[in-house]
Write a protein that holds these residues in place. Structure first.
Motif, PDB file in Angstrom:
ATOM      1  N   THR A   1       3.423   9.227   5.626  1.00  0.00           N
ATOM      2  CA  THR A   1       4.686   9.854   5.205  1.00  0.00           C
ATOM      3  C   THR A   1       4.547  11.377   5.121  1.00  0.00           C
ATOM      4  O   THR A   1       5.498  12.106   5.414  1.00  0.00           O
TER       5      THR A   1
ATOM      6  N   ALA B   1       4.788  12.821   8.666  1.00  0.00           N
ATOM      7  CA  ALA B   1       6.175  12.789   9.146  1.00  0.00           C
ATOM      8  C   ALA B   1       6.963  13.951   8.545  1.00  0.00           C
ATOM      9  O   ALA B   1       7.754  14.613   9.243  1.00  0.00           O
ATOM     10  N   ALA B   2       6.745  14.224   7.261  1.00  0.00           N
ATOM     11  CA  ALA B   2       7.424  15.352   6.607  1.00  0.00           C
ATOM     12  C   ALA B   2       6.942  16.676   7.193  1.00  0.00           C
ATOM     13  O   ALA B   2       7.742  17.596   7.425  1.00  0.00           O
TER      14      ALA B   2
ATOM     15  N   ASN C   1       8.649  17.440  10.467  1.00  0.00           N
ATOM     16  CA  ASN C   1       9.996  17.988  10.263  1.00  0.00           C
ATOM     17  C   ASN C   1       9.946  19.446   9.842  1.00  0.00           C
ATOM     18  O   ASN C   1      10.778  20.259  10.258  1.00  0.00           O
TER      19      ASN C   1
ATOM     20  N   LYS D   1      13.203  21.678  10.104  1.00  0.00           N
ATOM     21  CA  LYS D   1      14.119  20.753   9.435  1.00  0.00           C
ATOM     22  C   LYS D   1      13.709  20.630   7.957  1.00  0.00           C
ATOM     23  O   LYS D   1      13.095  19.647   7.535  1.00  0.00           O
TER      24      LYS D   1
ATOM     25  N   GLU E   1      15.049  17.558   5.834  1.00  0.00           N
ATOM     26  CA  GLU E   1      14.385  16.314   6.208  1.00  0.00           C
ATOM     27  C   GLU E   1      12.934  16.316   5.738  1.00  0.00           C
ATOM     28  O   GLU E   1      12.399  15.277   5.322  1.00  0.00           O
TER      29      GLU E   1
ATOM     30  N   GLY F   1      13.014  15.606   2.062  1.00  0.00           N
ATOM     31  CA  GLY F   1      13.273  14.173   1.958  1.00  0.00           C
ATOM     32  C   GLY F   1      13.742  13.745   0.579  1.00  0.00           C
ATOM     33  O   GLY F   1      14.390  14.496  -0.146  1.00  0.00           O
TER      34      GLY F   1
ATOM     35  N   SER G   1      16.306   8.908   1.031  1.00  0.00           N
ATOM     36  CA  SER G   1      16.313   7.491   1.411  1.00  0.00           C
ATOM     37  C   SER G   1      14.885   7.004   1.615  1.00  0.00           C
ATOM     38  O   SER G   1      13.967   7.804   1.828  1.00  0.00           O
TER      39      SER G   1
ATOM     40  N   ALA H   1      13.874   5.440   4.104  1.00  0.00           N
ATOM     41  CA  ALA H   1      13.521   5.634   5.507  1.00  0.00           C
ATOM     42  C   ALA H   1      12.901   7.011   5.749  1.00  0.00           C
ATOM     43  O   ALA H   1      12.145   7.192   6.699  1.00  0.00           O
ATOM     44  N   ASN H   2      13.248   7.978   4.905  1.00  0.00           N
ATOM     45  CA  ASN H   2      12.702   9.317   5.052  1.00  0.00           C
ATOM     46  C   ASN H   2      12.245   9.835   3.685  1.00  0.00           C
ATOM     47  O   ASN H   2      12.934  10.617   3.044  1.00  0.00           O
TER      48      ASN H   2
ATOM     49  N   GLY I   1       9.870  11.921   2.939  1.00  0.00           N
ATOM     50  CA  GLY I   1       9.576  13.351   2.932  1.00  0.00           C
ATOM     51  C   GLY I   1       8.488  13.695   1.923  1.00  0.00           C
ATOM     52  O   GLY I   1       7.760  12.837   1.421  1.00  0.00           O
TER      53      GLY I   1
END
Length: 235
Positions: free
Chosen positions: A74, A77-78, A81, A86, A89, A92, A95, A97-98, A100
């Motif tokens: 995770t 992924a953050a 972004n 971003k 995002e 985060g 949600s 799903a994200n 962050g």
């Protein structure tokens, strides 16, 4: 006569040897009685120690390791972004799903990567102008990396400045200036502390910081500290 004395000596040594083994027998008997009497509580204590050791390794293997793996996923992924600009995002937390940085921190704050996610979330909160939230997140961060800790105190100082608490900001900058052994990091925050002290009319403190730069960090300052020292006399 000499023979009698020698025999007497041997007889004495024999008695001492017998007494020695008798003492050992008594000691062994006492130990056996002790073990017999306390076998149950000793077994409980030993069992607890074994269970504690096994529990520790089980925790590391089946709880910490999977948490670290998920936290890294995770976090990366953050970070992706963030590098793409971003910021929302990357932050985060809106949600599952994200997650962050916020979600990674909330879910894995006990891991090193979770703590680093909280640090990054604090920087993004500062960028949004949410200075108190930024400060609170940064305050929770800790690391063995001294330069990173210096950066933390510096960012916390910026958050305090955003809240118009410049005296507290100066105190944090002072900590930042001495937290790291990296010379440029120390120079950067010493200079920043001097400028804030100058703005607060704390000229004696400002002079102390700029004099420290003149003494230790001339290679980075290009003589600017001299001008600031002069300003402390008249500003």
């Amino acid at each position: 006569m000499a023979k009698l004395a020698k025999n007497a000596q041997k007889e004495q040594e024999g008695k001492e040897t017998v007494e020695f083994f008798k003492d050992l027998d008594r000691e062994a008997l006492n130990t056996e009685r002790f073990l017999e009497k306390y076998s149950k509580p000793l077994g409980i204590v030993f069992g607890a120690l074994v269970l504690g050791v096994l529990g520790f390794f089980a925790y590391k293997q089946f709880v910490v390791a999977p948490q670290n793996t998920e936290a890294v996923k995770t976090f990366l992924a953050a970070q992706k972004n963030l590098t793409e600009g971003k910021d929302k995002e990357a932050l985060g937390g809106k949600s599952a799903a994200n997650p962050g940085f916020i979600g990674t921190y909330n879910d894995f704050s006990s891991t090193d990567i979770g703590k680093l996610a909280g640090y990054n979330a604090g920087l993004l909160k500062f960028k949004e102008g949410k200075f108190q939230e930024a400060y609170d997140l940064l305050d929770q961060f800790s690391s063995d990396n001294k330069t990173l800790m210096a950066m933390k105190y510096g960012a916390m100082a910026d958050a305090k400045s955003g809240l118009n608490k410049n005296d507290e900001a100066l105190s944090l900058l002072d900590k930042a200036s001495t937290a790291s052994s990296d010379p440029y990091t120390s120079y950067y925050f010493t200079r920043k502390a001097g400028i804030v002290a100058l703005g607060l009319k704390k000229n004696a403190d400002a002079k102390k910081y700029f004099s420290s730069i003149e003494e230790k960090y001339q290679d980075y300052d290009n003589g600017m500290s001299d001008s600031y020292i002069e300003m402390t006399k008249y500003y």
